[in-house]
Design a protein around this motif. Structure first.
Motif, PDB file in Angstrom:
ATOM      1  N   SER A 109       0.837  -1.207   0.000  1.00  0.00           N
ATOM      2  CA  SER A 109       0.000   0.000   0.000  1.00  0.00           C
ATOM      3  C   SER A 109       0.868   1.251   0.000  1.00  0.00           C
ATOM      4  O   SER A 109       0.516   2.263  -0.609  1.00  0.00           O
TER       5      SER A 109
ATOM      6  N   VAL B 221     -11.557   0.762 -10.235  1.00  0.00           N
ATOM      7  CA  VAL B 221     -12.380  -0.050 -11.133  1.00  0.00           C
ATOM      8  C   VAL B 221     -12.654   0.815 -12.367  1.00  0.00           C
ATOM      9  O   VAL B 221     -12.812   2.028 -12.251  1.00  0.00           O
TER      10      VAL B 221
ATOM     11  N   GLY C  70     -10.860  -2.444   0.090  1.00  0.00           N
ATOM     12  CA  GLY C  70      -9.974  -1.729  -0.841  1.00  0.00           C
ATOM     13  C   GLY C  70     -10.648  -0.502  -1.413  1.00  0.00           C
ATOM     14  O   GLY C  70     -11.341  -0.582  -2.424  1.00  0.00           O
TER      15      GLY C  70
ATOM     16  N   SER D 205     -14.819   3.364  -6.659  1.00  0.00           N
ATOM     17  CA  SER D 205     -15.847   2.319  -6.547  1.00  0.00           C
ATOM     18  C   SER D 205     -16.851   2.665  -5.443  1.00  0.00           C
ATOM     19  O   SER D 205     -18.058   2.444  -5.590  1.00  0.00           O
TER      20      SER D 205
ATOM     21  N   GLU E  10      -9.635   0.839   4.128  1.00  0.00           N
ATOM     22  CA  GLU E  10      -8.426   1.214   3.382  1.00  0.00           C
ATOM     23  C   GLU E  10      -7.255   1.271   4.363  1.00  0.00           C
ATOM     24  O   GLU E  10      -7.363   1.836   5.445  1.00  0.00           O
ATOM     25  N   LEU E  11      -6.151   0.672   3.913  1.00  0.00           N
ATOM     26  CA  LEU E  11      -4.961   0.543   4.755  1.00  0.00           C
ATOM     27  C   LEU E  11      -4.158   1.832   4.835  1.00  0.00           C
ATOM     28  O   LEU E  11      -3.568   2.146   5.874  1.00  0.00           O
TER      29      LEU E  11
ATOM     30  N   LYS F  32      -4.675   7.915   1.872  1.00  0.00           N
ATOM     31  CA  LYS F  32      -5.770   7.584   0.950  1.00  0.00           C
ATOM     32  C   LYS F  32      -7.128   7.711   1.660  1.00  0.00           C
ATOM     33  O   LYS F  32      -8.109   8.147   1.058  1.00  0.00           O
TER      34      LYS F  32
ATOM     35  N   ASP G 268      -6.135  -2.529   8.370  1.00  0.00           N
ATOM     36  CA  ASP G 268      -6.134  -3.792   7.632  1.00  0.00           C
ATOM     37  C   ASP G 268      -7.524  -4.428   7.708  1.00  0.00           C
ATOM     38  O   ASP G 268      -8.056  -4.645   8.808  1.00  0.00           O
ATOM     39  N   ALA G 269      -8.073  -4.765   6.542  1.00  0.00           N
ATOM     40  CA  ALA G 269      -9.428  -5.328   6.470  1.00  0.00           C
ATOM     41  C   ALA G 269      -9.610  -6.523   7.400  1.00  0.00           C
ATOM     42  O   ALA G 269     -10.706  -6.747   7.923  1.00  0.00           O
TER      43      ALA G 269
ATOM     44  N   ASP H 235     -11.663  -5.612  -3.667  1.00  0.00           N
ATOM     45  CA  ASP H 235     -10.760  -4.901  -4.588  1.00  0.00           C
ATOM     46  C   ASP H 235      -9.488  -4.451  -3.870  1.00  0.00           C
ATOM     47  O   ASP H 235      -8.886  -3.458  -4.237  1.00  0.00           O
TER      48      ASP H 235
ATOM     49  N   TRP I 106      -5.686  -6.071  -2.006  1.00  0.00           N
ATOM     50  CA  TRP I 106      -4.643  -6.956  -2.545  1.00  0.00           C
ATOM     51  C   TRP I 106      -5.208  -8.371  -2.673  1.00  0.00           C
ATOM     52  O   TRP I 106      -6.016  -8.821  -1.857  1.00  0.00           O
TER      53      TRP I 106
HETATM   54  C1  LIG Z   1      -7.153  -1.621  -6.371  1.00  0.00           C
HETATM   55  S1  LIG Z   1      -7.107  -0.425  -5.095  1.00  0.00           S
HETATM   56  C2  LIG Z   1      -8.823  -0.106  -4.782  1.00  0.00           C
HETATM   57  C3  LIG Z   1      -9.487   0.759  -5.826  1.00  0.00           C
HETATM   58  C4  LIG Z   1     -10.878   1.191  -5.443  1.00  0.00           C
HETATM   59  N1  LIG Z   1     -11.736   0.065  -5.171  1.00  0.00           N
HETATM   60  C5  LIG Z   1     -11.472   2.050  -6.539  1.00  0.00           C
HETATM   61  O1  LIG Z   1     -12.139   1.508  -7.447  1.00  0.00           O
HETATM   62  O2  LIG Z   1     -11.258   3.258  -6.524  1.00  0.00           O
HETATM   63  C6  LIG Z   1      -6.676  -1.427  -3.713  1.00  0.00           C
HETATM   64  C7  LIG Z   1      -6.610  -0.689  -2.399  1.00  0.00           C
HETATM   65  O3  LIG Z   1      -6.722  -1.665  -1.362  1.00  0.00           O
HETATM   66  C8  LIG Z   1      -5.952  -1.247  -0.265  1.00  0.00           C
HETATM   67  N2  LIG Z   1      -5.662  -2.437   0.548  1.00  0.00           N
HETATM   68  C9  LIG Z   1      -4.873  -3.466   0.202  1.00  0.00           C
HETATM   69  N3  LIG Z   1      -4.825  -4.391   1.175  1.00  0.00           N
HETATM   70  C10 LIG Z   1      -5.604  -3.929   2.178  1.00  0.00           C
HETATM   71  C11 LIG Z   1      -5.964  -4.435   3.460  1.00  0.00           C
HETATM   72  N4  LIG Z   1      -5.457  -5.577   3.922  1.00  0.00           N
HETATM   73  N5  LIG Z   1      -6.830  -3.732   4.208  1.00  0.00           N
HETATM   74  C12 LIG Z   1      -7.335  -2.553   3.753  1.00  0.00           C
HETATM   75  N6  LIG Z   1      -7.008  -2.014   2.552  1.00  0.00           N
HETATM   76  C13 LIG Z   1      -6.160  -2.690   1.766  1.00  0.00           C
HETATM   77  C14 LIG Z   1      -4.715  -0.627  -0.910  1.00  0.00           C
HETATM   78  O4  LIG Z   1      -4.039   0.276  -0.044  1.00  0.00           O
HETATM   79  C15 LIG Z   1      -5.292   0.042  -2.165  1.00  0.00           C
HETATM   80  O5  LIG Z   1      -5.534   1.414  -1.956  1.00  0.00           O
END
Ligand SMILES: C[S@@+](CC[C@H](N)C(=O)[O-])C[C@H]1O[C@@H](n2cnc3c(N)ncnc32)[C@H](O)[C@@H]1O
Length: 227
Positions: free
Chosen positions: A51, A61, A85, A91, A111-112, A116, A139-140, A157, A159
Protein backbone atom coordinates in the motif's frame (compact mmCIF):
# COMPACT_ATOMS: atom_id res chain seq x y z
CA UNK A 1 -36.31 18.12 -11.15
CA UNK A 2 -34.67 15.07 -9.52
CA UNK A 3 -32.12 13.28 -11.72
CA UNK A 4 -33.13 9.71 -12.59
CA UNK A 5 -30.08 8.29 -10.85
CA UNK A 6 -27.73 9.83 -8.31
CA UNK A 7 -24.95 8.91 -10.75
CA UNK A 8 -26.32 11.71 -12.95
CA UNK A 9 -26.24 14.37 -10.23
CA UNK A 10 -23.67 17.09 -11.02
CA UNK A 11 -21.75 16.52 -7.76
CA UNK A 12 -21.30 12.79 -8.43
CA UNK A 13 -20.67 13.18 -12.16
CA UNK A 14 -18.08 15.94 -11.71
CA UNK A 15 -16.30 14.10 -8.91
CA UNK A 16 -16.11 10.84 -10.87
CA UNK A 17 -14.94 12.65 -14.02
CA UNK A 18 -12.17 14.37 -12.06
CA UNK A 19 -11.07 11.16 -10.30
CA UNK A 20 -11.01 9.07 -13.49
CA UNK A 21 -9.02 11.85 -15.23
CA UNK A 22 -6.49 12.03 -12.37
CA UNK A 23 -6.15 8.24 -12.35
CA UNK A 24 -5.56 8.11 -16.12
CA UNK A 25 -2.97 10.91 -15.85
CA UNK A 26 -0.99 9.49 -12.94
CA UNK A 27 -1.36 5.71 -12.63
CA UNK A 28 0.52 4.54 -15.75
CA UNK A 29 3.79 6.23 -14.68
CA UNK A 30 3.52 4.91 -11.12
CA UNK A 31 2.85 1.38 -12.32
CA UNK A 32 5.69 1.58 -14.90
CA UNK A 33 8.11 2.81 -12.22
CA UNK A 34 7.39 -0.32 -10.19
CA UNK A 35 7.75 -2.75 -13.07
CA UNK A 36 11.04 -4.17 -11.79
CA UNK A 37 10.12 -4.05 -8.11
CA UNK A 38 10.29 -7.50 -6.46
CA UNK A 39 6.68 -7.06 -5.28
CA UNK A 40 5.47 -6.92 -8.87
CA UNK A 41 7.41 -10.01 -9.81
CA UNK A 42 5.83 -12.46 -7.45
CA UNK A 43 7.95 -11.84 -4.34
CA UNK A 44 5.75 -11.94 -1.22
CA UNK A 45 5.14 -8.41 0.02
CA UNK A 46 3.31 -7.47 3.16
CA UNK A 47 -0.03 -5.69 2.53
CA UNK A 48 1.04 -2.44 4.23
CA UNK A 49 4.33 -2.29 2.32
CA UNK A 50 2.47 -2.76 -0.95
CA UNK A 51 0.00 0.00 0.00
CA UNK A 52 2.91 2.34 0.71
CA UNK A 53 4.38 1.63 -2.74
CA UNK A 54 0.96 2.37 -4.27
CA UNK A 55 0.15 5.36 -2.06
CA UNK A 56 -0.34 7.72 -5.01
CA UNK A 57 -1.94 5.20 -7.37
CA UNK A 58 -5.72 5.20 -7.79
CA UNK A 59 -5.97 1.68 -9.33
CA UNK A 60 -9.71 2.24 -9.79
CA UNK A 61 -12.38 -0.05 -11.13
CA UNK A 62 -13.06 1.02 -14.74
CA UNK A 63 -16.22 3.01 -15.38
CA UNK A 64 -18.16 0.01 -16.73
CA UNK A 65 -17.35 -1.96 -13.58
CA UNK A 66 -18.50 1.01 -11.52
CA UNK A 67 -21.76 0.96 -13.47
CA UNK A 68 -22.05 -2.78 -12.77
CA UNK A 69 -21.58 -2.13 -9.03
CA UNK A 70 -24.35 0.45 -9.12
CA UNK A 71 -26.64 -1.98 -10.98
CA UNK A 72 -25.97 -4.86 -8.56
CA UNK A 73 -26.42 -2.72 -5.45
CA UNK A 74 -29.64 -1.25 -6.87
CA UNK A 75 -30.91 -4.66 -8.01
CA UNK A 76 -30.66 -6.22 -4.54
CA UNK A 77 -31.89 -2.99 -2.88
CA UNK A 78 -28.72 -3.10 -0.78
CA UNK A 79 -28.61 -1.31 2.56
CA UNK A 80 -25.32 -2.68 3.91
CA UNK A 81 -22.38 -2.98 1.54
CA UNK A 82 -18.83 -3.95 2.53
CA UNK A 83 -15.90 -2.75 0.44
CA UNK A 84 -12.41 -4.22 0.78
CA UNK A 85 -9.97 -1.73 -0.84
CA UNK A 86 -11.20 1.87 -1.10
CA UNK A 87 -8.18 3.79 -2.43
CA UNK A 88 -9.49 7.25 -3.48
CA UNK A 89 -13.15 6.07 -3.37
CA UNK A 90 -14.09 5.68 -7.02
CA UNK A 91 -15.85 2.32 -6.55
CA UNK A 92 -17.22 3.59 -3.22
CA UNK A 93 -18.88 6.48 -5.04
CA UNK A 94 -20.78 4.13 -7.37
CA UNK A 95 -21.88 1.98 -4.40
CA UNK A 96 -22.94 4.96 -2.28
CA UNK A 97 -24.88 6.44 -5.22
CA UNK A 98 -26.91 3.21 -5.35
CA UNK A 99 -27.57 3.42 -1.60
CA UNK A 100 -28.84 6.98 -2.04
CA UNK A 101 -31.29 5.74 -4.68
CA UNK A 102 -32.22 2.74 -2.50
CA UNK A 103 -33.34 5.16 0.23
CA UNK A 104 -30.27 4.97 2.50
CA UNK A 105 -27.83 2.57 4.10
CA UNK A 106 -24.08 2.31 4.65
CA UNK A 107 -21.00 1.33 2.70
CA UNK A 108 -18.55 0.00 5.27
CA UNK A 109 -15.33 0.66 3.40
CA UNK A 110 -11.80 -0.17 4.46
CA UNK A 111 -8.43 1.21 3.38
CA UNK A 112 -4.96 0.54 4.75
CA UNK A 113 -3.21 3.76 3.73
CA UNK A 114 -4.02 6.74 6.02
CA UNK A 115 -3.43 9.40 3.34
CA UNK A 116 -5.77 7.58 0.95
CA UNK A 117 -8.43 7.46 3.69
CA UNK A 118 -8.27 11.27 4.01
CA UNK A 119 -8.48 11.78 0.26
CA UNK A 120 -11.32 9.25 -0.06
CA UNK A 121 -13.33 11.07 2.64
CA UNK A 122 -12.83 14.39 0.82
CA UNK A 123 -13.86 12.89 -2.52
CA UNK A 124 -17.02 11.41 -1.00
CA UNK A 125 -17.83 14.78 0.56
CA UNK A 126 -17.33 16.43 -2.86
CA UNK A 127 -19.75 13.88 -4.36
CA UNK A 128 -22.32 14.64 -1.61
CA UNK A 129 -22.24 11.01 -0.44
CA UNK A 130 -20.20 11.16 2.80
CA UNK A 131 -23.24 10.39 4.97
CA UNK A 132 -23.57 6.97 3.32
CA UNK A 133 -20.00 5.76 3.87
CA UNK A 134 -18.00 4.76 6.93
CA UNK A 135 -14.33 4.31 6.07
CA UNK A 136 -12.46 2.08 8.50
CA UNK A 137 -8.75 2.83 8.38
CA UNK A 138 -6.47 -0.19 8.70
CA UNK A 139 -6.13 -3.79 7.63
CA UNK A 140 -9.43 -5.33 6.47
CA UNK A 141 -8.65 -8.47 8.46
CA UNK A 142 -9.03 -6.34 11.60
CA UNK A 143 -11.36 -3.50 10.58
CA UNK A 144 -14.07 -5.80 9.19
CA UNK A 145 -13.84 -8.40 11.95
CA UNK A 146 -16.57 -7.04 14.25
CA UNK A 147 -18.94 -6.01 11.48
CA UNK A 148 -22.65 -6.38 12.09
CA UNK A 149 -24.76 -8.15 9.49
CA UNK A 150 -26.76 -8.82 7.55
CA UNK A 151 -24.54 -7.87 4.60
CA UNK A 152 -26.31 -7.36 1.26
CA UNK A 153 -23.28 -6.92 -0.98
CA UNK A 154 -19.47 -7.13 -0.89
CA UNK A 155 -16.87 -5.60 -3.21
CA UNK A 156 -13.43 -7.21 -3.10
CA UNK A 157 -10.76 -4.90 -4.59
CA UNK A 158 -7.82 -4.90 -2.14
CA UNK A 159 -4.64 -6.96 -2.54
CA UNK A 160 -5.45 -10.23 -4.20
CA UNK A 161 -4.14 -12.77 -1.66
CA UNK A 162 -6.68 -11.49 0.86
CA UNK A 163 -9.92 -11.83 -1.18
CA UNK A 164 -10.60 -15.33 0.07
CA UNK A 165 -9.74 -14.85 3.77
CA UNK A 166 -11.70 -11.58 3.87
CA UNK A 167 -14.75 -13.18 2.23
CA UNK A 168 -14.58 -16.20 4.53
CA UNK A 169 -14.44 -13.88 7.52
CA UNK A 170 -17.59 -12.08 6.30
CA UNK A 171 -19.47 -15.24 5.25
CA UNK A 172 -21.37 -15.82 8.52
CA UNK A 173 -22.93 -12.37 8.12
CA UNK A 174 -23.99 -12.61 4.47
CA UNK A 175 -27.74 -12.56 4.01
CA UNK A 176 -29.21 -15.17 1.66
CA UNK A 177 -28.96 -13.73 -1.86
CA UNK A 178 -26.07 -11.42 -1.00
CA UNK A 179 -23.92 -10.49 -4.00
CA UNK A 180 -20.13 -10.55 -4.08
CA UNK A 181 -18.21 -8.70 -6.81
CA UNK A 182 -14.49 -9.43 -7.11
CA UNK A 183 -12.42 -7.25 -9.45
CA UNK A 184 -9.20 -8.11 -11.36
CA UNK A 185 -10.04 -11.77 -11.85
CA UNK A 186 -7.51 -12.04 -14.70
CA UNK A 187 -4.83 -11.98 -11.98
CA UNK A 188 -3.51 -15.55 -11.58
CA UNK A 189 -3.23 -15.07 -7.80
CA UNK A 190 -7.03 -15.20 -7.74
CA UNK A 191 -7.25 -18.81 -8.96
CA UNK A 192 -7.87 -20.19 -5.44
CA UNK A 193 -10.62 -17.59 -4.96
CA UNK A 194 -12.28 -18.56 -8.28
CA UNK A 195 -12.01 -22.27 -7.42
CA UNK A 196 -13.65 -21.71 -4.02
CA UNK A 197 -16.52 -19.62 -5.41
CA UNK A 198 -17.17 -22.11 -8.23
CA UNK A 199 -17.33 -25.19 -5.99
CA UNK A 200 -21.10 -25.50 -5.33
CA UNK A 201 -20.34 -27.13 -1.95
CA UNK A 202 -19.19 -23.73 -0.70
CA UNK A 203 -22.59 -22.07 -1.06
CA UNK A 204 -22.22 -19.73 -4.06
CA UNK A 205 -23.53 -19.50 -7.61
CA UNK A 206 -20.87 -17.64 -9.55
CA UNK A 207 -20.08 -16.26 -12.99
CA UNK A 208 -17.07 -14.52 -14.56
CA UNK A 209 -17.88 -11.35 -16.48
CA UNK A 210 -15.54 -10.03 -19.20
CA UNK A 211 -15.66 -6.43 -17.99
CA UNK A 212 -12.45 -4.49 -17.45
CA UNK A 213 -9.88 -6.80 -15.88
CA UNK A 214 -12.71 -9.39 -15.42
CA UNK A 215 -15.14 -9.44 -12.55
CA UNK A 216 -16.44 -12.51 -10.72
CA UNK A 217 -20.02 -11.96 -9.57
CA UNK A 218 -21.33 -14.44 -7.06
CA UNK A 219 -24.56 -14.95 -5.14
CA UNK A 220 -24.50 -16.43 -1.64
CA UNK A 221 -27.10 -19.19 -1.50
CA UNK A 222 -25.71 -20.82 1.64
CA UNK A 223 -24.43 -24.27 2.46
CA UNK A 224 -27.83 -25.82 3.17
CA UNK A 225 -28.73 -29.44 2.50
CA UNK A 226 -28.62 -29.42 -1.29
CA UNK A 227 -29.86 -33.03 -1.20
C1 LIG B 1 -7.15 -1.62 -6.37
S1 LIG B 1 -7.11 -0.42 -5.10
C2 LIG B 1 -8.82 -0.11 -4.78
C3 LIG B 1 -9.49 0.76 -5.83
C4 LIG B 1 -10.88 1.19 -5.44
N1 LIG B 1 -11.74 0.06 -5.17
C5 LIG B 1 -11.47 2.05 -6.54
O1 LIG B 1 -12.14 1.51 -7.45
O2 LIG B 1 -11.26 3.26 -6.52
C6 LIG B 1 -6.68 -1.43 -3.71
C7 LIG B 1 -6.61 -0.69 -2.40
O3 LIG B 1 -6.72 -1.67 -1.36
C8 LIG B 1 -5.95 -1.25 -0.27
N2 LIG B 1 -5.66 -2.44 0.55
C9 LIG B 1 -4.87 -3.47 0.20
N3 LIG B 1 -4.82 -4.39 1.17
C10 LIG B 1 -5.60 -3.93 2.18
C11 LIG B 1 -5.96 -4.43 3.46
N4 LIG B 1 -5.46 -5.58 3.92
N5 LIG B 1 -6.83 -3.73 4.21
C12 LIG B 1 -7.34 -2.55 3.75
N6 LIG B 1 -7.01 -2.01 2.55
C13 LIG B 1 -6.16 -2.69 1.77
C14 LIG B 1 -4.72 -0.63 -0.91
O4 LIG B 1 -4.04 0.28 -0.04
C15 LIG B 1 -5.29 0.04 -2.16
O5 LIG B 1 -5.53 1.41 -1.96
Amino acid sequence: MRATSTLQSPAVKNTLDRLFQDAAAGDPAIIASLRDHPARNGAPTEAAAMSELMRNAYLPVPREVGQLLYILASGVRARTIVEFGTSFAISTTFLAAALRDNGGGKVIATELHPEKVKRARQNLADAGLADLVEIREGDARETLRDLEGPIDMVLLDGWKDLYLPVLQMLEPRLRPGALIAADNMSNKDLRPYADYLNDPQNGYVSVLLPLGDKVEVSCWVGRGDAG
